[in-house]
Scaffold this active site. Structure first.
Site, PDB file in Angstrom:
ATOM      1  CB  CYS A 166      -0.986  -0.006   1.164  1.00 53.31           C
ATOM      2  SG  CYS A 166      -0.246   0.108   2.820  1.00 53.31           S
ATOM      3  CG  HIS A 193      -4.790   0.498   3.575  1.00 56.62           C
ATOM      4  ND1 HIS A 193      -3.915  -0.252   2.838  1.00 56.62           N
ATOM      5  CD2 HIS A 193      -5.794   0.841   2.709  1.00 56.62           C
ATOM      6  CE1 HIS A 193      -4.364  -0.376   1.597  1.00 56.62           C
ATOM      7  NE2 HIS A 193      -5.495   0.298   1.492  1.00 56.62           N
ATOM      8  CG  HIS A 243      -6.588   0.536  -2.064  1.00 61.16           C
ATOM      9  ND1 HIS A 243      -7.018   0.034  -0.857  1.00 61.16           N
ATOM     10  CD2 HIS A 243      -7.405  -0.025  -2.988  1.00 61.16           C
ATOM     11  CE1 HIS A 243      -8.039  -0.784  -1.049  1.00 61.16           C
ATOM     12  NE2 HIS A 243      -8.287  -0.836  -2.329  1.00 61.16           N
TER      13      HIS A 243
END
Length: 413
Positions: A325, A376, A388
């Site tokens: 990520c 995240h 993402h």
């Protein structure tokens, strides 16, 4: 010579130690990734069980409603007196009674099973939510390990280059090593500055959490006066659609972990009974909201991000063929702006100004988790969407904040 030999052995020992630490971090990360995959499979099984249970409940509910409607419309009754009065003979009564008993028994079993399935649904949803929280915690640990790995790897690179430079004999070889050393030292300095920013941000967040606002103080006072001993615990409602984006987690409302500005003032808590009137506190000017990224920059960031759709998630990968990520967001920003925003989520929090999710524009960063311990990060696309690299087993994809709501955003300076 003896002194130089001793220094050489000391450096070698430090290199070995750092190498072992780097290997240990990578091994721990690999183990966490495997645990993540196991959790994802368990969550998927629980979701399927919930789906099957809800389908059965819906069908059974329709059957119960139809039977109740049929009884009302056709005048059927399960009461013993009605059966007795409507019977034409004793044999007819026995037959009707047997039929009524069978129907009542079936209805009771249906209702009991309906209740049991409804309880099972709630139990499995709670279990899935618990596993999802564990999954997010693991993701946070992986991000933190990336930060530690990055720092130790930078130290190791500098140490190895210095040692190689000391042993080099050819001038051309020395020139190459000097260039490598300068690059490694620059990276080492960047990571140190980044660590200082992270520490400052975490300290500020901790201080804001420790200092209650005026409203919180009055609420706590009211609770104390009432003698209440209950402690409320609120949990964000979660539904775990692991087939979609990372931890697809619907939330009841958009939350924000952006630290609240410190509105406390030395004179704000002055007692009303103080005979000496105090001057009204001068309110601090509200800092202006940072300007949104220009249309060209934001659009370019989004366009670059879209180039990498469907590329696989790999922990620690920085592109261009695979990403995790924070590796994805770092790569995109490097390509567009040339700025290194950091190699993990907490470092990227410090790359700009914290804003609310509602203020996020295309190209801004979206974060999940509490400030200082995020797990995240994604790039905002606007219109409640983001792009993402979700998690192991998935690829770079587009998600929606309606299913997985970020906690805050950052506008990169």
């Amino acid at each position: 010579m003896a002194e130089l030999q001793q220094q050489y052995q000391s450096v070698q020992a430090q290199i070995v130690q750092l190498t072992n630490e780097v290997s240990g971090i990578n091994e721990q990360a690999a183990e966490l990734v495997l645990q993540q995959k196991t959790l994802v499979d368990e969550i998927a099984d629980l979701e399927q069980e919930v789906t099957d249970l809800e389908a059965r409940i819906e069908k059974r509910q329709v059957a119960i409603q139809n039977q109740a409607r049929d009884t009302q419309v056709n005048g059927k009754s399960n009461h013993l007196i009605s059966v007795l009065l409507d019977s034409e003979s004793f044999g007819d009564f026995v037959q009707r009674l047997h039929g009524m008993t069978t129907i009542v028994s079936a209805n009771n079993q249906m209702i009991q099973q309906q209740q049991a399935d409804q309880v099972a649904v709630e139990t499995k949803k709670n279990e899935a939510a618990t596993k999802m929280a564990e999954l997010q915690q693991m993701q946070g640990q992986l991000e933190a390990q990336k930060g530690e790995l990055e720092s130790k790897q930078a130290d190791l690179n500098v140490m190895q280059t210095n040692l190689a430079l000391q042993q080099a004999t050819k001038e051309t070889e020395k020139e190459t090593l000097i260039a490598q050393k300068e690059a490694h030292e620059a990276e080492q300095a960047r990571i140190r500055e980044e660590s200082e920013r992270i520490a400052a941000r975490q300290q500020a967040a901790a201080e804001n959490q420790l200092v209650p606002t005026t409203t919180e103080s009055s609420e706590n006072s009211s609770i104390s006066e009432a003698g209440s001993s209950e402690t409320e615990h609120s949990a964000q409602g979660e539904s775990t659609d692991v087939q979609g984006d990372i931890q697809e987690t619907p939330t009841s409302s958009e939350t924000s972990s952006v630290p609240a500005p410190d509105s406390s003032s030395p004179t704000a808590s002055a007692s009303n009974s103080n005979p000496d009137p105090q001057p009204a506190p001068v309110s601090k000017p509200t800092p202006p909201t940072p300007s949104a990224p220009s249309g060209n920059v934001g659009a370019t960031i989004v366009a670059e991000a879209y180039k990498h759709l469907n590329k696989p998630y790999v922990w620690g990968a920085k592109g261009p063929d695979s990403f995790d990520c924070s590796g994805f967001t770092r790569y995109v920003y490097l390509q567009v702006t040339g700025k290194d925003i950091g190699g993990w989520t907490v470092a990227q929090e410090t790359a700009g100004t914290v804003i609310s999710v509602s203020q996020a524009q295309p190209g801004d960063l979206l974060f999940w988790g509490a400030a200082g311990s995020t797990n995240h990060v994604a790039i905002s696309l606007g219109d409640n969407q983001y792009i993402h690299a979700p998690r192991p087993g998935q690829t770079v994809s587009v998600g929606n904040t309606a299913y997985y709501t970020p906690n805050f955003a950052v506008r990169v300076n």
